[in-house]
Design a protein around this motif. Structure first.
Motif, PDB file in Angstrom:
ATOM      1  N   ALA A 193       0.845  -1.197   0.000  1.00  0.00           N
ATOM      2  CA  ALA A 193       0.000   0.000   0.000  1.00  0.00           C
ATOM      3  C   ALA A 193       0.877   1.242   0.000  1.00  0.00           C
ATOM      4  CB  ALA A 193      -0.909  -0.006   1.217  1.00  0.00           C
ATOM      5  N   SER A 194       0.507   2.210  -0.813  1.00  0.00           N
ATOM      6  CA  SER A 194       1.317   3.414  -0.980  1.00  0.00           C
ATOM      7  C   SER A 194       1.409   4.263   0.280  1.00  0.00           C
ATOM      8  CB  SER A 194       0.775   4.257  -2.132  1.00  0.00           C
ATOM      9  OG  SER A 194      -0.552   4.648  -1.840  1.00  0.00           O
ATOM     10  N   PHE A 195       0.439   4.143   1.180  1.00  0.00           N
ATOM     11  CA  PHE A 195       0.434   4.986   2.381  1.00  0.00           C
ATOM     12  C   PHE A 195       1.285   4.399   3.507  1.00  0.00           C
ATOM     13  CE2 PHE A 195      -3.059   2.091   2.938  1.00  0.00           C
ATOM     14  CZ  PHE A 195      -3.042   1.779   4.286  1.00  0.00           C
ATOM     15  N   LEU A 196       1.805   3.186   3.323  1.00  0.00           N
ATOM     16  CA  LEU A 196       2.627   2.554   4.357  1.00  0.00           C
ATOM     17  C   LEU A 196       4.101   2.855   4.122  1.00  0.00           C
ATOM     18  CD1 LEU A 196       0.902  -0.946   4.586  1.00  0.00           C
ATOM     19  CD2 LEU A 196       0.625   0.994   6.138  1.00  0.00           C
ATOM     20  N   ALA A 197       4.834   3.026   5.207  1.00  0.00           N
ATOM     21  CA  ALA A 197       6.268   3.287   5.119  1.00  0.00           C
ATOM     22  C   ALA A 197       6.996   2.025   4.654  1.00  0.00           C
ATOM     23  CB  ALA A 197       6.791   3.722   6.488  1.00  0.00           C
ATOM     24  N   GLU A 198       8.186   2.214   4.128  1.00  0.00           N
ATOM     25  CA  GLU A 198       8.999   1.067   3.696  1.00  0.00           C
ATOM     26  C   GLU A 198       9.333   0.158   4.871  1.00  0.00           C
ATOM     27  OE1 GLU A 198      10.102  -0.143   0.722  1.00  0.00           O
ATOM     28  OE2 GLU A 198       8.709   1.323  -0.134  1.00  0.00           O
ATOM     29  N   GLU A 199       9.681   0.764   5.969  1.00  0.00           N
ATOM     30  CA  GLU A 199      10.028   0.000   7.176  1.00  0.00           C
ATOM     31  C   GLU A 199       8.808  -0.098   8.081  1.00  0.00           C
ATOM     32  OE1 GLU A 199      12.982  -1.512   7.735  1.00  0.00           O
ATOM     33  OE2 GLU A 199      13.484  -0.836   5.700  1.00  0.00           O
ATOM     34  N   PRO A 200       8.667  -1.226   8.780  1.00  0.00           N
ATOM     35  CA  PRO A 200       7.538  -1.339   9.710  1.00  0.00           C
ATOM     36  C   PRO A 200       7.588  -0.249  10.779  1.00  0.00           C
ATOM     37  CG  PRO A 200       8.675  -3.453   9.459  1.00  0.00           C
ATOM     38  CD  PRO A 200       9.505  -2.409   8.768  1.00  0.00           C
ATOM     39  N   ASN A 201       6.431   0.162  11.237  1.00  0.00           N
ATOM     40  CA  ASN A 201       6.357   1.143  12.322  1.00  0.00           C
ATOM     41  C   ASN A 201       6.919   0.529  13.594  1.00  0.00           C
ATOM     42  OD1 ASN A 201       5.052   2.931  10.622  1.00  0.00           O
ATOM     43  ND2 ASN A 201       3.017   2.368  11.315  1.00  0.00           N
ATOM     44  N   GLU A 202       7.359   1.399  14.477  1.00  0.00           N
ATOM     45  CA  GLU A 202       7.792   0.905  15.788  1.00  0.00           C
ATOM     46  C   GLU A 202       6.593   0.285  16.481  1.00  0.00           C
ATOM     47  OE1 GLU A 202      10.140   3.263  18.447  1.00  0.00           O
ATOM     48  OE2 GLU A 202      10.951   4.433  16.773  1.00  0.00           O
ATOM     49  N   LEU A 203       6.866  -0.743  17.265  1.00  0.00           N
ATOM     50  CA  LEU A 203       5.778  -1.408  17.965  1.00  0.00           C
ATOM     51  C   LEU A 203       5.145  -0.463  18.976  1.00  0.00           C
ATOM     52  CD1 LEU A 203       7.241  -4.980  18.550  1.00  0.00           C
ATOM     53  CD2 LEU A 203       5.593  -4.238  16.819  1.00  0.00           C
ATOM     54  N   LYS A 204       3.844  -0.515  19.038  1.00  0.00           N
ATOM     55  CA  LYS A 204       3.072   0.321  19.943  1.00  0.00           C
ATOM     56  C   LYS A 204       2.874  -0.385  21.286  1.00  0.00           C
ATOM     57  CE  LYS A 204      -1.482   2.552  19.703  1.00  0.00           C
ATOM     58  NZ  LYS A 204      -2.666   2.699  18.853  1.00  0.00           N
ATOM     59  N   PHE A 205       2.787  -1.700  21.234  1.00  0.00           N
ATOM     60  CA  PHE A 205       2.506  -2.497  22.431  1.00  0.00           C
ATOM     61  C   PHE A 205       3.716  -3.349  22.792  1.00  0.00           C
ATOM     62  CE2 PHE A 205      -1.525  -1.678  20.286  1.00  0.00           C
ATOM     63  CZ  PHE A 205      -2.198  -1.025  21.308  1.00  0.00           C
ATOM     64  N   SER A 206       3.824  -3.664  24.073  1.00  0.00           N
ATOM     65  CA  SER A 206       4.992  -4.408  24.543  1.00  0.00           C
ATOM     66  C   SER A 206       4.792  -5.918  24.551  1.00  0.00           C
ATOM     67  CB  SER A 206       5.396  -3.931  25.946  1.00  0.00           C
ATOM     68  OG  SER A 206       4.315  -4.088  26.839  1.00  0.00           O
TER      69      SER A 206
END
Length: 118
Positions: free
Chosen positions: A46-59
């Motif tokens: 998807a074009s709106f997603l960054a190349e790298e995964p987002n940092e995790l939000k949950f632990s």
């Protein structure tokens, strides 16, 4: 991946606004796919997603799963509260509840297969 599924569900919920415009021409060409048995293409990005995964939000995975369950419940509620609601999907264009459900099944299945869950 659990956080990714939750995040995309937030688009339909109205909790993550993705500034995107899908032309009527593209919507007319893409949206019929939702009414097929075809699966999302492997490697689709998807074009709106960054190349790298987002940092995790949950632990923990448990927290991420809890959030996903919460987002799905919100998804059902906001469309139940407003049966005329539509929300723009960044690839398919404006979708109602039925079309968002079709997309979600394809999207979740795509990633469940990616990890050998189905």
């Amino acid at each position: 991946m659990i956080e990714h599924l939750s995040a995309v569900t937030q688009i339909a919920n109205g909790n993550w606004v993705v500034n995107t415009f899908v032309s009527d021409e593209k919507t007319a060409r893409r949206k019929p796919f939702l009414n097929t048995e075809n699966e999302l293409q492997t490697g689709f990005k998807a074009s709106f997603l960054a190349e790298e995964p987002n940092e995790l939000k949950f632990s923990s995975i448990a927290e991420a799963i809890d959030d996903l369950i919460k987002q799905v419940a919100i998804f059902v509620k906001v469309f139940s509260d407003d049966t005329n609601r539509t929300v723009v999907h960044p690839f398919f264009g404006e979708l109602d509840f039925e079309d968002w459900q079709k997309f979600q099944v394809k999207h979740f299945t795509h990633h469940f297969k990616q990890f050998g869950l189905v």
